[in-house]
Design a protein around this motif. Structure first.
Motif, PDB file in Angstrom:
ATOM      1  N   ASN A   9     -19.301   6.379 -13.961  1.00 56.15           N
ATOM      2  CA  ASN A   9     -18.883   6.484 -12.570  1.00 56.15           C
ATOM      3  C   ASN A   9     -17.980   5.289 -12.284  1.00 56.15           C
ATOM      4  N   VAL A  10     -16.720   5.579 -11.978  1.00 59.31           N
ATOM      5  CA  VAL A  10     -15.726   4.519 -11.773  1.00 59.31           C
ATOM      6  C   VAL A  10     -15.305   4.512 -10.308  1.00 59.31           C
ATOM      7  N   VAL A  11     -15.451   3.347  -9.669  1.00 60.97           N
ATOM      8  CA  VAL A  11     -15.046   3.167  -8.274  1.00 60.97           C
ATOM      9  C   VAL A  11     -13.749   2.366  -8.255  1.00 60.97           C
ATOM     10  N   GLN A  12     -12.765   2.910  -7.553  1.00 59.40           N
ATOM     11  CA  GLN A  12     -11.456   2.262  -7.423  1.00 59.40           C
ATOM     12  C   GLN A  12     -11.243   1.812  -5.982  1.00 59.40           C
ATOM     13  N   GLU A  64      -8.278   0.650  -3.238  1.00 56.30           N
ATOM     14  CA  GLU A  64      -6.838   0.715  -2.975  1.00 56.30           C
ATOM     15  C   GLU A  64      -6.567  -0.039  -1.684  1.00 56.30           C
ATOM     16  N   LYS A 107      -4.016  -0.474  -6.691  1.00 62.74           N
ATOM     17  CA  LYS A 107      -5.159   0.368  -7.030  1.00 62.74           C
ATOM     18  C   LYS A 107      -5.809  -0.235  -8.263  1.00 62.74           C
ATOM     19  N   PRO A 135      -9.776  -0.567 -10.463  1.00 63.42           N
ATOM     20  CA  PRO A 135     -11.208  -0.274 -10.555  1.00 63.42           C
ATOM     21  C   PRO A 135     -12.021  -1.538 -10.253  1.00 63.42           C
ATOM     22  N   VAL A 150     -17.571  -0.004 -12.882  1.00 60.30           N
ATOM     23  CA  VAL A 150     -17.799   1.053 -13.866  1.00 60.30           C
ATOM     24  C   VAL A 150     -19.302   1.058 -14.111  1.00 60.30           C
ATOM     25  N   VAL A 179     -13.193   7.742  -8.840  1.00 53.84           N
ATOM     26  CA  VAL A 179     -12.134   8.350  -9.647  1.00 53.84           C
ATOM     27  C   VAL A 179     -12.676   9.022 -10.910  1.00 53.84           C
ATOM     28  N   GLN A 180     -13.920   8.713 -11.259  1.00 51.99           N
ATOM     29  CA  GLN A 180     -14.557   9.362 -12.398  1.00 51.99           C
ATOM     30  C   GLN A 180     -16.048   9.435 -12.137  1.00 51.99           C
TER      31      GLN A 180
END
Length: 156
Positions: A53-56, A58, A71, A73, A76, A101-102
């Motif tokens: 689980n990837v948090v980005q 922006e 942008k 990350p 993770v 994003v994932q």
């Protein structure tokens, strides 16, 4: 005057995007600074095993007078490896968008929003204090004994 408030959002497959915007301030106040500080990012208990689980984040930055969107990350996470992070990331002076994003989450992002505001701008406050200092002169007592931090100057 300073103000702090809790900030928290949940990112998931159904709602992968969350926006932080600076709150509205009455016109008579001037905002000196504001920032969002992310203190913790955690995976929920129902997160899928083996899934990243990837948090980005922006946000906009001012690079030599040119506004740019960044942008990057900031977390993770994976069940069995890393379920929680304490990044202590600060986002000064602007809005931030968080995006999963994932992965499918849920991912919990929490921290605090800080704002420093008042009725005067920094220039007015500086002028006000600098005028006071010019008006009053400091007087020194030349005959006063020097400070000794509680110890006696007399020799035994």
């Amino acid at each position: 005057m300073e103000s702090e408030s809790f900030y928290g959002v949940t990112l998931s497959e159904k709602e992968p995007i969350a926006q932080f915007d600076v709150p509205e301030i009455p016109e008579e106040y001037i905002v000196h600074s504001h920032k969002l500080i992310i203190k913790q990012i955690s995976l929920g208990p129902e997160a899928k095993t083996g899934e990243f689980n990837v948090v980005q984040a922006e946000t906009n930055i001012n690079d030599d007078g040119v506004k740019k969107t960044v942008k990057i990350p900031i977390a993770v996470l994976k069940v069995g490896e890393t379920r929680s992070l304490r990044p202590n990331v600060e986002f000064p002076n602007g809005s931030v968008t968080f995006k999963l994003v994932q992965g499918t989450g849920p991912v919990y992002v929490c921290g605090k929003a800080e704002m420093n505001f008042g009725e005067f701008d920094d220039g007015q406050i500086f002028e006000e204090y600098s005028d006071e200092e010019e008006d009053s002169e400091l007087e020194f007592d030349e005959d006063a004994a020097p400070q000794t931090n509680g110890k006696s100057n007399k020799k035994k």
